[in-house]
Design a protein around this motif. Sequence first.
Motif, PDB file in Angstrom:
ATOM      1  N   ILE A  39       7.699   0.532   0.859  1.00 26.85           N
ATOM      2  CA  ILE A  39       6.589  -0.282   0.364  1.00 26.85           C
ATOM      3  C   ILE A  39       7.015  -1.014  -0.908  1.00 26.85           C
ATOM      4  N   TYR A  40       7.633  -0.269  -1.826  1.00 27.41           N
ATOM      5  CA  TYR A  40       8.031  -0.853  -3.105  1.00 27.41           C
ATOM      6  C   TYR A  40       9.099  -1.938  -2.911  1.00 27.41           C
ATOM      7  N   TRP A  50       3.341  -6.867   1.916  1.00 39.47           N
ATOM      8  CA  TRP A  50       3.531  -5.443   1.634  1.00 39.47           C
ATOM      9  C   TRP A  50       2.246  -4.661   1.859  1.00 39.47           C
ATOM     10  N   LEU A  51       1.087  -5.284   1.624  1.00 39.11           N
ATOM     11  CA  LEU A  51      -0.180  -4.589   1.875  1.00 39.11           C
ATOM     12  C   LEU A  51      -0.427  -4.420   3.371  1.00 39.11           C
ATOM     13  N   LEU A  52      -0.038  -5.411   4.154  1.00 38.59           N
ATOM     14  CA  LEU A  52      -0.157  -5.285   5.606  1.00 38.59           C
ATOM     15  C   LEU A  52       0.733  -4.147   6.092  1.00 38.59           C
ATOM     16  N   PHE A  53       1.961  -4.089   5.579  1.00 40.44           N
ATOM     17  CA  PHE A  53       2.869  -2.990   5.918  1.00 40.44           C
ATOM     18  C   PHE A  53       2.242  -1.657   5.528  1.00 40.44           C
ATOM     19  N   PHE A  69      -5.744   4.578  -1.209  1.00 37.13           N
ATOM     20  CA  PHE A  69      -6.941   3.738  -1.242  1.00 37.13           C
ATOM     21  C   PHE A  69      -6.614   2.339  -0.723  1.00 37.13           C
ATOM     22  N   TRP A  70      -5.517   1.744  -1.218  1.00 34.31           N
ATOM     23  CA  TRP A  70      -5.161   0.395  -0.785  1.00 34.31           C
ATOM     24  C   TRP A  70      -4.698   0.391   0.669  1.00 34.31           C
ATOM     25  N   ARG A  71      -4.165   1.523   1.160  1.00 33.77           N
ATOM     26  CA  ARG A  71      -3.842   1.614   2.590  1.00 33.77           C
ATOM     27  C   ARG A  71      -5.138   1.538   3.392  1.00 33.77           C
ATOM     28  N   ARG A  72      -6.176   2.262   2.939  1.00 36.46           N
ATOM     29  CA  ARG A  72      -7.460   2.228   3.641  1.00 36.46           C
ATOM     30  C   ARG A  72      -8.089   0.844   3.560  1.00 36.46           C
ATOM     31  N   VAL A  73      -8.001   0.180   2.404  1.00 40.18           N
ATOM     32  CA  VAL A  73      -8.531  -1.181   2.264  1.00 40.18           C
ATOM     33  C   VAL A  73      -7.795  -2.121   3.216  1.00 40.18           C
ATOM     34  N   ALA A  74      -6.469  -2.007   3.276  1.00 39.12           N
ATOM     35  CA  ALA A  74      -5.678  -2.866   4.171  1.00 39.12           C
ATOM     36  C   ALA A  74      -6.071  -2.640   5.623  1.00 39.12           C
TER      37      ALA A  74
END
Length: 135
Positions: A39-40, A50-53, A69-74
């Motif tokens: 991810i990084y 990267w957020l889609l990934f 959290f951002w994985r769930r948002v994505a």
Amino acid sequence: METTRELVVDILPTGDLSPAFENAGTRLGKKQQKLNHDIYARYLSGDQKWLLFLGCSDTSIVLSPSLDFWRRVARVWRRVARAFIEKLKTCPDIEQQRHNAEIEFSREELDALVEAAPLMTGMEYLKVLDEVKNA
């Protein structure tokens, strides 16, 4: 790879997301380490996907609370994108209307995302969700 450092996501005053490594306090498994570094690396390369990934990543791999959290948002945005595409398919004159296509987000949906956010650096800048609503 350091086995005790995990990826977290800070929110900058501009509303931009800034992944960074910090001490996890415990050792991370090999899959956790690999996913964190993948991810990084995508973020550092300037890949805006990267957020889609992140959203497509294996949910059985534990991530830091802010990154999860951002994985769930994505994942939510993926569902929204699918619903948007389905709505576009039903529009009879899409070729003439595509620049006016809109999708509505309810206040409740956005508030639920903010309430689900874990404690993270820059949480006061989570206004990005309000900007989505007003865009």
